[in-house]
Design an enzyme around this catalytic site. Structure first.
Site, PDB file in Angstrom:
ATOM      1  N   PRO A 180     110.163  42.109  16.464  1.00 44.72           N
ATOM      2  CA  PRO A 180     110.673  40.697  17.154  1.00 44.72           C
ATOM      3  C   PRO A 180     110.705  39.554  16.264  1.00 44.72           C
ATOM      4  O   PRO A 180     109.733  38.884  15.811  1.00 44.72           O
ATOM      5  CB  PRO A 180     109.372  40.713  17.909  1.00 44.72           C
ATOM      6  CG  PRO A 180     108.177  41.361  17.355  1.00 44.72           C
ATOM      7  CD  PRO A 180     108.727  42.130  16.282  1.00 44.72           C
ATOM      8  N   GLU A 181     111.865  39.567  15.851  1.00 41.17           N
ATOM      9  CA  GLU A 181     112.278  38.183  15.420  1.00 41.17           C
ATOM     10  C   GLU A 181     113.556  37.762  16.310  1.00 41.17           C
ATOM     11  O   GLU A 181     113.629  38.414  17.599  1.00 41.17           O
ATOM     12  CB  GLU A 181     112.886  38.170  13.998  1.00 41.17           C
ATOM     13  CG  GLU A 181     112.036  38.485  13.195  1.00 41.17           C
ATOM     14  CD  GLU A 181     112.174  38.305  11.441  1.00 41.17           C
ATOM     15  OE1 GLU A 181     113.103  37.479  11.232  1.00 41.17           O
ATOM     16  OE2 GLU A 181     111.920  39.424  10.477  1.00 41.17           O
ATOM     17  N   LYS A 217     111.451  32.756  19.134  1.00 47.78           N
ATOM     18  CA  LYS A 217     110.771  33.960  19.369  1.00 47.78           C
ATOM     19  C   LYS A 217     110.169  34.018  20.835  1.00 47.78           C
ATOM     20  O   LYS A 217     109.335  35.097  21.153  1.00 47.78           O
ATOM     21  CB  LYS A 217     109.872  34.487  18.434  1.00 47.78           C
ATOM     22  CG  LYS A 217     110.512  34.451  16.926  1.00 47.78           C
ATOM     23  CD  LYS A 217     109.300  35.054  15.841  1.00 47.78           C
ATOM     24  CE  LYS A 217     110.034  34.418  14.414  1.00 47.78           C
ATOM     25  NZ  LYS A 217     108.669  34.699  13.561  1.00 47.78           N
ATOM     26  N   ARG A 242      99.221  46.241  18.564  1.00 49.05           N
ATOM     27  CA  ARG A 242      98.449  45.392  17.871  1.00 49.05           C
ATOM     28  C   ARG A 242      97.783  44.284  18.719  1.00 49.05           C
ATOM     29  O   ARG A 242      96.844  43.496  18.062  1.00 49.05           O
ATOM     30  CB  ARG A 242      98.759  45.006  16.584  1.00 49.05           C
ATOM     31  CG  ARG A 242      98.979  45.853  15.283  1.00 49.05           C
ATOM     32  CD  ARG A 242      99.839  45.458  14.258  1.00 49.05           C
ATOM     33  NE  ARG A 242      99.163  44.723  13.614  1.00 49.05           N
ATOM     34  CZ  ARG A 242      99.784  44.095  12.630  1.00 49.05           C
ATOM     35  NH1 ARG A 242     101.022  44.346  12.022  1.00 49.05           N
ATOM     36  NH2 ARG A 242      98.835  43.156  11.676  1.00 49.05           N
ATOM     37  N   ARG A 281     112.184  17.641   4.427  1.00 50.40           N
ATOM     38  CA  ARG A 281     111.081  18.412   4.294  1.00 50.40           C
ATOM     39  C   ARG A 281     111.206  18.921   2.690  1.00 50.40           C
ATOM     40  O   ARG A 281     112.298  18.588   2.111  1.00 50.40           O
ATOM     41  CB  ARG A 281     111.276  20.021   5.051  1.00 50.40           C
ATOM     42  CG  ARG A 281     111.609  19.658   6.565  1.00 50.40           C
ATOM     43  CD  ARG A 281     110.264  19.239   7.061  1.00 50.40           C
ATOM     44  NE  ARG A 281     109.171  20.463   6.940  1.00 50.40           N
ATOM     45  CZ  ARG A 281     108.873  21.022   8.207  1.00 50.40           C
ATOM     46  NH1 ARG A 281     109.530  20.671   9.237  1.00 50.40           N
ATOM     47  NH2 ARG A 281     107.994  22.123   7.984  1.00 50.40           N
ATOM     48  N   ARG A 325     103.678  36.339   2.594  1.00 42.39           N
ATOM     49  CA  ARG A 325     104.407  37.687   3.155  1.00 42.39           C
ATOM     50  C   ARG A 325     105.393  38.421   1.964  1.00 42.39           C
ATOM     51  O   ARG A 325     105.659  37.592   0.973  1.00 42.39           O
ATOM     52  CB  ARG A 325     105.509  37.352   4.120  1.00 42.39           C
ATOM     53  CG  ARG A 325     105.012  36.334   5.209  1.00 42.39           C
ATOM     54  CD  ARG A 325     103.852  36.852   5.799  1.00 42.39           C
ATOM     55  NE  ARG A 325     103.885  38.010   6.598  1.00 42.39           N
ATOM     56  CZ  ARG A 325     104.559  38.253   7.799  1.00 42.39           C
ATOM     57  NH1 ARG A 325     104.892  37.082   8.358  1.00 42.39           N
ATOM     58  NH2 ARG A 325     104.759  39.270   8.322  1.00 42.39           N
TER      59      ARG A 325
END
Length: 246
Positions: A2-3, A59, A111, A152, A236
């Site tokens: 799932p993205e 998402k 999970r 940012r 990640r």
DNA sequence: TTCCATGTTCCGCA
DNA sequence: TTGCGGAACATGGA
């Protein structure tokens, strides 16, 4: 898996199969999947109603059912399954909706990082959780992206994965975007010149994932012949080309 | 047995 | 205040 593109697909799947059927029974098989709402309230508020409208932001999936909205988040292993024969119930079904016509919709999640919840209003949820713009929003233009990124700093991979910057990108698609645009995942956002390329590639990949980036260390890059590297960036596992990503 | 996993959040530190 | 690294969450697959 799932993205954003996968959640978009779940949304279409939900729309295609599970709208406008009366919910006869709600079976919460594992309460740990629930968010704020408790099991009895969850069941009570949905029983007898029907899902009528699906909406997605990043998402997150929101499905209207009368005055309440079902909120789904798929975590790492969430999945949606519609079926008619109870024997097809998936192994890790955490919540099952039984419809009047004998069909079923299961939220499956091995999970348990996913969430099934009820909320009053998606817009309030989006604001409260500080979700950024959705890359598929037609009103989200290149100029908006340039303005956002100017505020940012920090590594570009971490930034693109921040749901409060842009909502919906995860580890794999960010790697893909940086691979396509030739940007090193640790490059500072403020040092990137061609922001329009990131914007355009982001929109393209989220619409039509191509998954061209090899995910094996040492493999040769099909683009430039460089060596594919593996590193931990923004916490990640990250694959990138040591040749053309700078 | 050990390591790893397409996500999110919280904590401590700079 | 912002950004970052690490840990935690729960569980199966290689």
């Amino acid at each position: 898996m799932p993205e954003l593109p996968e959640v978009e697909e779940y949304g279409r799947y939900f729309t295609r199969h599970a709208l406008n059927r009366t919910i006869k029974r709600v079976d919460v098989r594992d309460e740990r999947i629930l968010g704020i709402v408790r099991k009895d309230a969850f069941t009570r508020r949905l029983r007898g109603r029907a899902f009528t409208h699906v909406r997605r932001h990043g998402k997150h999936l929101f499905v209207q059912a009368g005055t309440t909205w079902l909120h789904l988040h798929f975590g790492m292993t969430g999945d949606l399954l519609f079926y008619r024969d109870a024997a097809e119930t998936p192994r890790f079904a955490r919540v099952i909706f039984d419809f009047n016509d004998g069909s079923h919709l299961a939220f499956d999640d091995m999970r348990l990082f996913g969430v099934v919840d009820l909320i009053d209003d998606p817009d309030t949820f989006i604001a409260e959780h500080r979700l950024g713009r959705d890359p598929l929003d037609p009103k989200f233009k290149a100029a908006d992206f340039r303005k956002l990124i100017a505020k940012r700093r920090g590594g570009i991979k971490a930034l693109l994965m921040s749901q409060d910057f842009v909502a919906g990108l995860g580890n794999l698609y960010v790697d893909e975007i940086l691979y396509e645009t030739g940007i090193h995942p640790r490059r500072s956002a403020e040092k990137i010149k061609d922001l329009d390329a990131i914007y355009t590639t982001m929109r393209k990949i989220v619409r039509k994932p191509n998954r061209k980036l090899p995910r094996d260390e040492g493999e040769l890059c099909p683009k430039c012949g460089g060596t594919i590297k593996r590193a931990v960036v923004a916490g990640r596992t990250t694959y990138f080309c040591g040749g053309h990503q700078r």
